[in-house]
Design an enzyme around this catalytic site. Sequence first.
Site, PDB file in Angstrom:
ATOM      1  N   LYS A  69     -40.377  34.483  38.507  1.00 50.96           N
ATOM      2  CA  LYS A  69     -41.228  35.498  38.547  1.00 50.96           C
ATOM      3  C   LYS A  69     -40.919  36.706  39.390  1.00 50.96           C
ATOM      4  O   LYS A  69     -41.372  37.679  39.575  1.00 50.96           O
ATOM      5  CB  LYS A  69     -42.702  35.159  38.607  1.00 50.96           C
ATOM      6  CG  LYS A  69     -43.092  34.151  37.672  1.00 50.96           C
ATOM      7  CD  LYS A  69     -44.552  34.168  37.292  1.00 50.96           C
ATOM      8  CE  LYS A  69     -44.985  33.572  35.955  1.00 50.96           C
ATOM      9  NZ  LYS A  69     -46.204  33.637  35.538  1.00 50.96           N
ATOM     10  N   LYS A  80     -40.485  30.300  23.636  1.00 48.51           N
ATOM     11  CA  LYS A  80     -41.702  29.997  23.610  1.00 48.51           C
ATOM     12  C   LYS A  80     -42.719  31.146  23.347  1.00 48.51           C
ATOM     13  O   LYS A  80     -42.769  32.361  23.681  1.00 48.51           O
ATOM     14  CB  LYS A  80     -42.086  29.189  24.782  1.00 48.51           C
ATOM     15  CG  LYS A  80     -42.303  29.935  25.952  1.00 48.51           C
ATOM     16  CD  LYS A  80     -43.266  28.806  27.007  1.00 48.51           C
ATOM     17  CE  LYS A  80     -43.892  29.771  27.870  1.00 48.51           C
ATOM     18  NZ  LYS A  80     -44.802  29.207  28.833  1.00 48.51           N
ATOM     19  N   LYS A 124     -47.852  34.438  27.005  1.00 49.30           N
ATOM     20  CA  LYS A 124     -48.928  35.476  27.322  1.00 49.30           C
ATOM     21  C   LYS A 124     -47.818  36.829  27.820  1.00 49.30           C
ATOM     22  O   LYS A 124     -48.421  37.767  27.510  1.00 49.30           O
ATOM     23  CB  LYS A 124     -49.747  35.100  28.212  1.00 49.30           C
ATOM     24  CG  LYS A 124     -50.619  33.948  28.058  1.00 49.30           C
ATOM     25  CD  LYS A 124     -51.722  33.848  29.099  1.00 49.30           C
ATOM     26  CE  LYS A 124     -52.181  32.308  29.204  1.00 49.30           C
ATOM     27  NZ  LYS A 124     -52.888  32.121  30.345  1.00 49.30           N
TER      28      LYS A 124
HETATM   29  P1  ATP Z   1     -46.965  32.833  30.693  1.00 49.34           P
HETATM   30  O1  ATP Z   1     -46.033  32.581  29.299  1.00 49.34           O
HETATM   31  O2  ATP Z   1     -47.318  34.311  30.626  1.00 49.34           O
HETATM   32  O3  ATP Z   1     -45.991  32.353  31.837  1.00 49.34           O
HETATM   33  P2  ATP Z   1     -48.622  30.925  29.425  1.00 49.34           P
HETATM   34  O4  ATP Z   1     -48.960  31.211  28.238  1.00 49.34           O
HETATM   35  O5  ATP Z   1     -47.535  29.711  29.879  1.00 49.34           O
HETATM   36  O6  ATP Z   1     -48.455  32.254  30.580  1.00 49.34           O
HETATM   37  P3  ATP Z   1     -50.208  29.523  31.364  1.00 49.34           P
HETATM   38  O7  ATP Z   1     -51.609  29.855  32.082  1.00 49.34           O
HETATM   39  O8  ATP Z   1     -49.453  29.394  32.731  1.00 49.34           O
HETATM   40  O9  ATP Z   1     -50.129  30.318  30.244  1.00 49.34           O
HETATM   41  O10 ATP Z   1     -50.392  28.044  31.000  1.00 49.34           O
HETATM   42  C1  ATP Z   1     -51.663  27.485  30.509  1.00 49.34           C
HETATM   43  C2  ATP Z   1     -51.157  26.021  29.864  1.00 49.34           C
HETATM   44  O11 ATP Z   1     -50.255  26.348  28.450  1.00 49.34           O
HETATM   45  C3  ATP Z   1     -49.945  25.487  30.483  1.00 49.34           C
HETATM   46  O12 ATP Z   1     -50.178  24.203  30.713  1.00 49.34           O
HETATM   47  C4  ATP Z   1     -48.641  25.587  29.777  1.00 49.34           C
HETATM   48  O13 ATP Z   1     -47.686  24.641  29.715  1.00 49.34           O
HETATM   49  C5  ATP Z   1     -49.142  25.758  28.160  1.00 49.34           C
HETATM   50  N1  ATP Z   1     -48.472  26.486  27.479  1.00 49.34           N
HETATM   51  C6  ATP Z   1     -48.105  27.858  27.505  1.00 49.34           C
HETATM   52  N2  ATP Z   1     -47.000  28.300  26.538  1.00 49.34           N
HETATM   53  C7  ATP Z   1     -47.214  27.428  25.686  1.00 49.34           C
HETATM   54  C8  ATP Z   1     -46.263  27.048  24.302  1.00 49.34           C
HETATM   55  N3  ATP Z   1     -45.721  27.921  23.851  1.00 49.34           N
HETATM   56  N4  ATP Z   1     -46.483  25.995  23.507  1.00 49.34           N
HETATM   57  C9  ATP Z   1     -47.207  25.003  24.297  1.00 49.34           C
HETATM   58  N5  ATP Z   1     -47.751  24.867  25.482  1.00 49.34           N
HETATM   59  C10 ATP Z   1     -47.852  26.236  26.071  1.00 49.34           C
END
Ligand code: ATP
Length: 329
Positions: free
Chosen positions: A111, A192, A195
């Site tokens: 980050k 993956k 967000k």
């Molecule tokens: P960013 O991708 O912007 O870092 P994020 O989508 O990972 O954000 P977080 O709030 O950091 O969001 O994570 C929330 C939960 O969702 C975490 O436990 C993470 O492991 C899970 N997660 C995020 N993206 C995925 C995905 N594509 N598939 C499965 N689990 C996910």
Amino acid sequence: MARVFSGIKPSGEVHVGNYLGAVRRWVAQQDDGECIYCVVDLHAMTVPHEPAALRAETRRLAALLLAAGIDPDRSILFVQSHVPVVTELTWVLNCVATVGELRRMTQFKEKGRGQASVSAGLFDYPVLMAADILAYDTDEVPVGEDQIQHVELTRDLALRFNRRFGDTLVVPRATVPPVAARVKDLQHPTRKMSKSEESPQGTVLVLDPPEVIRRKVRAAVTDSETEIRHDPEAKPGVSNLLELYTVATGATIAEATEAFAGRGYGALKAAVADALVDLLAPVQARYAALRDDPERLDDLLAHGAAKAEAIASATMQRVRDAVGLLPRR
Ligand code: ATP
Ligand code: LTN
């Protein structure tokens, strides 16, 4: 009964990756653990943010978690900043953590990369997360793979603290989902769903209306063949669709492959879209009801914070005694 704790950031919209990989597991764990779930607004401030957006996102995410099935009668759901004693514990843990170990955290490196300036809060992010986990005497932390390193750091800090000041903190462990825990972007099926990546067409949001879900799934990138088979290396797009179908319906990969044999990608996409629409419809309906009643939401969160605070304050009292802070008369 194991004490379970996890957190999610109120930054950006919740997508089916978050839902299938994290939130749905949190809901399921309520049956066999004592669960505490937290909207981590203080973590969302570690990168530049809009105050009004943070407040709105925090409410929205809390409503979505309730809509997804977090039951406030069985679990504690609260907003991180409503229990400020956690920031006091962060300070104490800051004096146990070393700059060297924080520098090795890969999320900080990723980050921070390419940024002209990085907040001290982003550097300290894992210590605040450790305080979250340790304040609630947590046994298990359900997280995605990206967070394992932070939970390992939390363990190290707890063990070091206990060695230095006597047995005070519960040492937690991470639990990661078994399979299909990494939902891929529909437009870029090798990365993956996320967000923060700019891929609105490849990201299915939990609150997307049915026609939007259908459009995004119909436009999913596949390949120039016609055969439906699970082969993430050679056929990442089709494999991701098959995986989505299985996690949304409960079918196995073998059952899905057989059901779609010879029917073409169009049929698979239509079935995936239907499965996602069906999966999300009840969550969306419950969300709409909660969103229209912010008073009730704020009440539920206040109730959660009071329960969380009682646990965290007791831990902090043990910590104060252990490190030698003079009790206030
Ligand atoms: P960013 O991708 O912007 O870092 P994020 O989508 O990972 O954000 P977080 O709030 O950091 O969001 O994570 C929330 C939960 O969702 C975490 O436990 C993470 O492991 C899970 N997660 C995020 N993206 C995925 C995905 N594509 N598939 C499965 N689990 C996910
Ligand atoms: N860092 C996590 C969010 C998070 C968390 C926690 C997860 C903050 N505090 C405590 C588990 C336990 C993330 O980025 N998903």
